[in-house]
Design a protein around this motif. Sequence first.
Motif, PDB file in Angstrom:
ATOM      1  N   ARG A 130      89.493  36.043  33.237  1.00 13.63           N
ATOM      2  CA  ARG A 130      88.177  35.412  33.094  1.00 13.63           C
ATOM      3  C   ARG A 130      87.315  36.341  32.253  1.00 13.63           C
ATOM      4  O   ARG A 130      87.082  37.493  32.619  1.00 13.63           O
ATOM      5  N   VAL A 173      83.694  36.903  30.239  1.00 11.86           N
ATOM      6  CA  VAL A 173      82.297  36.497  30.080  1.00 11.86           C
ATOM      7  C   VAL A 173      81.732  37.278  28.905  1.00 11.86           C
ATOM      8  O   VAL A 173      81.824  38.512  28.862  1.00 11.86           O
ATOM      9  N   TYR A 174      81.140  36.582  27.942  1.00 11.91           N
ATOM     10  CA  TYR A 174      80.671  37.253  26.727  1.00 11.91           C
ATOM     11  C   TYR A 174      79.448  36.560  26.150  1.00 11.91           C
ATOM     12  O   TYR A 174      79.099  35.427  26.526  1.00 11.91           O
ATOM     13  N   HIS A 194      86.974  26.840  28.249  1.00 11.69           N
ATOM     14  CA  HIS A 194      85.945  27.506  27.443  1.00 11.69           C
ATOM     15  C   HIS A 194      84.616  26.849  27.776  1.00 11.69           C
ATOM     16  O   HIS A 194      84.366  25.708  27.395  1.00 11.69           O
ATOM     17  N   GLU A 195      83.782  27.583  28.512  1.00 12.46           N
ATOM     18  CA  GLU A 195      82.529  27.020  29.025  1.00 12.46           C
ATOM     19  C   GLU A 195      81.342  27.756  28.426  1.00 12.46           C
ATOM     20  O   GLU A 195      81.334  28.984  28.364  1.00 12.46           O
ATOM     21  N   GLU A 196      80.348  27.003  27.993  1.00 13.11           N
ATOM     22  CA  GLU A 196      79.127  27.596  27.458  1.00 13.11           C
ATOM     23  C   GLU A 196      77.999  27.449  28.468  1.00 13.11           C
ATOM     24  O   GLU A 196      77.740  26.358  28.959  1.00 13.11           O
ATOM     25  N   ARG A 197      77.349  28.566  28.763  1.00 10.03           N
ATOM     26  CA  ARG A 197      76.183  28.557  29.633  1.00 10.03           C
ATOM     27  C   ARG A 197      74.959  28.992  28.841  1.00 10.03           C
ATOM     28  O   ARG A 197      75.065  29.341  27.665  1.00 10.03           O
ATOM     29  N   SER A 257      75.325  32.980  28.449  1.00 10.55           N
ATOM     30  CA  SER A 257      76.654  33.559  28.256  1.00 10.55           C
ATOM     31  C   SER A 257      77.692  32.462  28.108  1.00 10.55           C
ATOM     32  O   SER A 257      77.400  31.272  28.308  1.00 10.55           O
ATOM     33  N   LYS A 258      78.902  32.868  27.742  1.00  8.24           N
ATOM     34  CA  LYS A 258      80.016  31.942  27.607  1.00  8.24           C
ATOM     35  C   LYS A 258      81.197  32.502  28.392  1.00  8.24           C
ATOM     36  O   LYS A 258      81.347  33.712  28.551  1.00  8.24           O
ATOM     37  N   ILE A 259      82.022  31.579  28.879  1.00  3.43           N
ATOM     38  CA  ILE A 259      83.131  31.982  29.744  1.00  3.43           C
ATOM     39  C   ILE A 259      84.438  31.438  29.187  1.00  3.43           C
ATOM     40  O   ILE A 259      84.556  30.251  28.871  1.00  3.43           O
ATOM     41  N   ARG A 307      88.592  31.289  30.075  1.00  6.99           N
ATOM     42  CA  ARG A 307      89.692  31.524  31.003  1.00  6.99           C
ATOM     43  C   ARG A 307      90.985  31.464  30.195  1.00  6.99           C
ATOM     44  O   ARG A 307      91.270  30.469  29.525  1.00  6.99           O
ATOM     45  N   GLU A 334      91.885  36.901  37.528  1.00  9.01           N
ATOM     46  CA  GLU A 334      91.481  35.965  38.562  1.00  9.01           C
ATOM     47  C   GLU A 334      92.541  35.920  39.660  1.00  9.01           C
ATOM     48  O   GLU A 334      93.737  35.858  39.383  1.00  9.01           O
TER      49      GLU A 334
END
Length: 293
Positions: free
Chosen positions: A220, A222-223, A240-243, A246-248, A250, A278
């Motif tokens: 995992r 986080v960047y 690939h998740e965008e917040r 930050s972005k995550i 896996r 993880e």
Amino acid sequence: MTKRYSEHTALNEVSLSAHEGRIFGLLGPNGAGKSSLIRVINRITAPDSGEVRLEGHPLQEEDLFHIGYLPEERGLYPKMKVGEQAIYLARLKGLSKSDAQQRVKEWFERLEITSWWDKRVEELSKGMQQKVQFVTTVVHEPRLLIFDEPFSGFDPVNAEVLKREILALKAKGTTLMLSTHNMQSVEELCDDITLINRAEVVLSGQTAEIRRAHGSHTARIVYEGEISPTDLSHLNILEHEEREYSKILRVQLQPEEELRSIIGQLPSAIHLQSIELEYPSMHEIFLATVQAK
């Protein structure tokens, strides 16, 4: 050991060890055999075969003075006053009257429950009763403590107080056994676990090792920053998740691949906040193991 009740087998050749100065988690669904095992350890019932050993020798009646047992069911006398009852139960564990009074008062002050001293047990909430019973369980400083659903009835604040006290007891060298369905507490507290299902041991070992063994070898990441699809083309991306901040990522790793190799494949322009392997939670491992049986 084995324990049967008529045609029902409660424990089928169950073997486990709780090591000195460590916290041992006894896990299992309802009806798995946990309560039967606890009753045998406390000499409430006897096994049909096998034995319980304490510090290398077969458990004897006098060893019960070195064991503290907190049952899930409340065992306090509802009409007695709290302080009077705590001293009475401490004396049953072999303390003199003066030692019992001193130790009970110290514990009441430590848990900030001195104001309950003259209240009757029936005036207390479930959580308040559990606090009192915790004191009566540990007041004689037993070498082995057995807690059956110790967090039952506690709000989050008092649950944290209890966790703090459990860790303090461990630091003093006490051996603790927790029978609980609270898997988060297992992850936070237990050094070792045994999972019983249908009267048999189905999983046993160190908590951290069990989680690692059940891992799927995913990372995992986080960047902050931008990564183009080209930069990711050589990675096995699971998610690939965008917040907002930050972005995550896996990423599925190869069997022998290490995190340091993944770091070397990421663009140097990004700001790496964290990267970790993880592992499944104990809740997930519990469900998977029980359902597979």
